[in-house]
Design a protein around this motif. Structure first.
Motif, PDB file in Angstrom:
ATOM      1  N   THR A   1      11.434   8.316 -94.146  1.00  0.00           N
ATOM      2  CA  THR A   1      10.340   8.915 -93.408  1.00  0.00           C
ATOM      3  C   THR A   1       9.546   9.896 -94.401  1.00  0.00           C
ATOM      4  O   THR A   1       9.983  10.450 -95.471  1.00  0.00           O
TER       5      THR A   1
ATOM      6  N   ASP B   1      12.796   2.776 -97.272  1.00  0.00           N
ATOM      7  CA  ASP B   1      11.754   3.059 -96.351  1.00  0.00           C
ATOM      8  C   ASP B   1      11.906   4.615 -95.662  1.00  0.00           C
ATOM      9  O   ASP B   1      12.126   4.769 -94.550  1.00  0.00           O
TER      10      ASP B   1
ATOM     11  N   PHE C   1      16.598  12.880 -90.450  1.00  0.00           N
ATOM     12  CA  PHE C   1      16.156  11.644 -91.284  1.00  0.00           C
ATOM     13  C   PHE C   1      16.802  10.518 -90.961  1.00  0.00           C
ATOM     14  O   PHE C   1      16.220   9.506 -91.472  1.00  0.00           O
TER      15      PHE C   1
ATOM     16  N   ASP D   1      18.376   9.911 -84.869  1.00  0.00           N
ATOM     17  CA  ASP D   1      17.705  10.680 -84.043  1.00  0.00           C
ATOM     18  C   ASP D   1      18.255  12.085 -83.640  1.00  0.00           C
ATOM     19  O   ASP D   1      19.415  11.903 -83.002  1.00  0.00           O
TER      20      ASP D   1
ATOM     21  N   LYS E   1       2.197   3.062 -96.885  1.00  0.00           N
ATOM     22  CA  LYS E   1       2.866   3.747 -95.646  1.00  0.00           C
ATOM     23  C   LYS E   1       3.237   2.426 -94.871  1.00  0.00           C
ATOM     24  O   LYS E   1       2.458   1.389 -94.647  1.00  0.00           O
TER      25      LYS E   1
ATOM     26  N   HIS F   1       5.480   1.279 -90.710  1.00  0.00           N
ATOM     27  CA  HIS F   1       5.909   1.754 -89.346  1.00  0.00           C
ATOM     28  C   HIS F   1       5.159   2.817 -88.863  1.00  0.00           C
ATOM     29  O   HIS F   1       5.250   3.983 -88.485  1.00  0.00           O
TER      30      HIS F   1
ATOM     31  N   SER G   1       8.053  12.452 -94.052  1.00  0.00           N
ATOM     32  CA  SER G   1       8.013  13.811 -94.136  1.00  0.00           C
ATOM     33  C   SER G   1       9.557  14.313 -94.682  1.00  0.00           C
ATOM     34  O   SER G   1       9.719  15.539 -94.992  1.00  0.00           O
ATOM     35  N   ASN G   2      10.303  13.205 -95.153  1.00  0.00           N
ATOM     36  CA  ASN G   2      11.506  13.547 -95.789  1.00  0.00           C
ATOM     37  C   ASN G   2      11.214  13.668 -97.480  1.00  0.00           C
ATOM     38  O   ASN G   2      11.578  12.881 -98.409  1.00  0.00           O
TER      39      ASN G   2
ATOM     40  N   THR H   1       4.389   6.240 -90.725  1.00  0.00           N
ATOM     41  CA  THR H   1       5.439   7.334 -90.464  1.00  0.00           C
ATOM     42  C   THR H   1       6.524   7.216 -91.639  1.00  0.00           C
ATOM     43  O   THR H   1       7.235   8.253 -91.824  1.00  0.00           O
ATOM     44  N   SER H   2       6.442   6.131 -92.427  1.00  0.00           N
ATOM     45  CA  SER H   2       7.317   6.028 -93.509  1.00  0.00           C
ATOM     46  C   SER H   2       6.621   5.657 -94.839  1.00  0.00           C
ATOM     47  O   SER H   2       5.485   4.806 -94.569  1.00  0.00           O
TER      48      SER H   2
END
Length: 175
Positions: free
Chosen positions: A139, A137, A33, A36, A159, A161, A141-142, A164-165
């Motif tokens: 992610t 911000d 998270f 990369d 939401k 990006h 999914s975090n 995605t965030s």
């Protein structure tokens, strides 16, 4: 069992912290998270990225979180520039700070340390800076981080990006 003996301390990052940062930024669970997973940081990359911050050459201020005297995590704060503020929908007369953070050791996840770190950081920023709103911000999914941030008083705004965030904000109350 809940132990409250852990003393969390946040201090400015120093040049001697690059080694431990390189270790954390090569840890799969951290990179999942933060960064990369396919590009762990070398010591040189950590230096290249964080030395200007430590030196104060760019306006991102890095900190190291210590637990009982040992480094366990990273935090940073920065002021949003006007373009970013407008992109996120904030009027430019507001002072908006962004923060980022991670805990470097997966075995310390889910122990309430993140909540402590963020509460201390919010307190520090709101006392020492002219700030109206603090943003994060994460992610989308975090979920673990998002739950922590909500516990600390952040709320989801929208939401960003490309979805995605989450943009999350904490409003400072000026008494």
């Amino acid at each position: 069992m809940h132990m409250n003996t852990n003393s969390v301390l946040i201090r400015k990052m120093k040049h001697t912290d690059y080694e431990v940062m390189a270790q954390w930024l090569s840890t799969k669970e951290v990179l999942e998270f933060y960064g990369d997973v396919n590009s762990p940081f070398t010591l040189q990359q950590v230096k290249d990225k964080y030395e200007p911050r430590v030196n104060g050459d760019i306006p991102v201020i890095p900190y190291i979180v210590e637990l009982d005297g040992s480094p366990i995590g990273f935090m940073q704060q920065y002021i949003l520039n006007e373009e970013k503020q407008e992109e996120f929908g904030y009027p430019t007369n507001l002072n908006v700070f962004g923060i980022d953070q991670f805990i470097g050791y997966p075995k310390l996840f889910n122990k309430g340390i993140g909540t402590k770190m963020i509460r201390i950081f919010i307190e520090y920023i709101s006392q020492h800076k002219d700030v109206d709103i603090i943003i994060l911000d994460p992610t989308a999914s975090n979920l673990r981080a998002i739950k922590t941030y909500e516990k600390c008083g952040f709320r989801k705004v929208k939401k960003i990006h490309d979805g995605t965030s989450w943009l999350m904000e904490y409003k400072i109350s000026h008494r």
